[in-house]
Design an enzyme around this catalytic site. Sequence first.
Site, PDB file in Angstrom:
ATOM      1  N   GLU A   1       1.542 -10.827   4.018  1.00 42.18           N
ATOM      2  CA  GLU A   1       0.598  -9.709   3.878  1.00 42.18           C
ATOM      3  C   GLU A   1       0.617  -9.117   2.470  1.00 42.18           C
ATOM      4  OE1 GLU A   1       0.993  -6.983   7.178  1.00 42.18           O
ATOM      5  OE2 GLU A   1       1.130  -8.631   8.627  1.00 42.18           O
TER       6      GLU A   1
ATOM      7  N   GLU B   1       0.174 -14.470  12.802  1.00 43.33           N
ATOM      8  CA  GLU B   1       0.378 -13.289  13.633  1.00 43.33           C
ATOM      9  C   GLU B   1      -0.939 -12.889  14.268  1.00 43.33           C
ATOM     10  OE1 GLU B   1       2.173  -9.891  11.807  1.00 43.33           O
ATOM     11  OE2 GLU B   1       3.643 -11.065  10.684  1.00 43.33           O
TER      12      GLU B   1
END
Length: 462
Positions: A280, A387
């Site tokens: 991220e 995810e």
Amino acid sequence: MRMRGRVQLIGAGACAALLTPLTLWAWPEAAERRPTLVPTDLRDRDPQATAAARRVYAMLAGLENDARRGRSTRTVIGQHVELQNERYNAQYGDYRGVKQPGYYYRKVRDITGRLPGFVEVDLGPGYGGQGWGVGEPRSYSRSAWPSCRPHWGYAEDAVDLAVGVWAGLPREADGSYNPTGTREDCASGTTVSLPHNGGGPAGIVGFSFHQPYPGSEVKGYQQTMRRNSPAANDSGWFGRVVTQGSDEHRELLLDLSYLADHLQYLAGLGVPVLLRPYHEMNTAPGKGGFWWAGQDPGTYRKLWRIMHDYLVGSRGLHNLIFVWSPNSWDGTYGQEPRDYYPGSRYVDIVGVDDYSDTPSRPFRGETWTEVWYRGLEQYHKPRIMAESFHVPLSAAQPRTLSATPWVLWTVWGQALSYDNVSGTRGKNTNADVKRTYRSPLVITGGADDQQGNFDWRSLHKT
């Protein structure tokens, strides 16, 4: 994470195909275009890669190339395990109280009768206390390892659960667990038990690493956040982290040595690991995120390469498969990640952490997850959903894996059966979870899996 095609069994012919030179996904509008396949040999990045790591990577690359050729293929279904929350957070998940390690690994079987084919656990963010216990030898439960400190036991469980998924539970004693799959937690005086999975090879494993900022006195989740790190007020700090000889760089190497200590134990047992650090990273400015997120892309790439070279070069870890996973680049929370890509010499698999859309409300009204799937095509690597709160197949999206045949799909922790925001029934119904795990489009896990869709022992052959 913000903590918060149908095919035959892979047999000899298919395994041989996994090892042939590889080839872009042949979308219908470009069917006449010859697909660009991805490399199948992990030795292209690491000439010393272990045989087991090469077999795992070849399997995943083979699934990717089948998809790119337009052939029917399947997806390994995965489950993330927030082991530190399972062990120490009584408010976590769909059960109030302390949980045994691997609770959400077991929960899948409770719902479906099957197990995930992939399990990812977290070696960060730490214990909420000081220090790492770097350099202490295995077994963790002996006096040499400071596991009697409160909350230190989850790292033992993470490592041993990984071994157990790869090799089987229960198993012969090889560390802190005895042959029945239990151990005594000296910090709490309780018996800790790992879930049984048939006693033989049951899947593949990965680690994420929510690393507290280098130099943090306390090792915990709050120290992973940019707002709590020196980066919040010192524009030069991140640059010093990647500058050899600086105090910040020495602290970085200390943190990486903690990671390496655990990975080295797994390497000694022949366990290959999908390692997913510094994820991220493409968080948009002003949106928070981790201390490595939203930083200068060139400095981030240098951070990744330092990490890679330390683990592979300095520590000699050749059991690793490196996974790079940006946020979904929706233009609000996540921005276009291309500039953050460390390069093919440092990455084996690309993925996405998708929290921008849902099965019922896909991004821009397009096919769910397709924009991310197509966007990752340019990196010429196997593509994974790293995810997601959601299982891929649901009443709202029954064709996800036909339209976007991800190589691997991982559901995040308690989201499998519980909504960690509203504190209610999860985003997945039991029917959704069963639909996914019983689909011929997915590869599940477990040595005693009666679905018979993949022989995990094949990854262990010499």
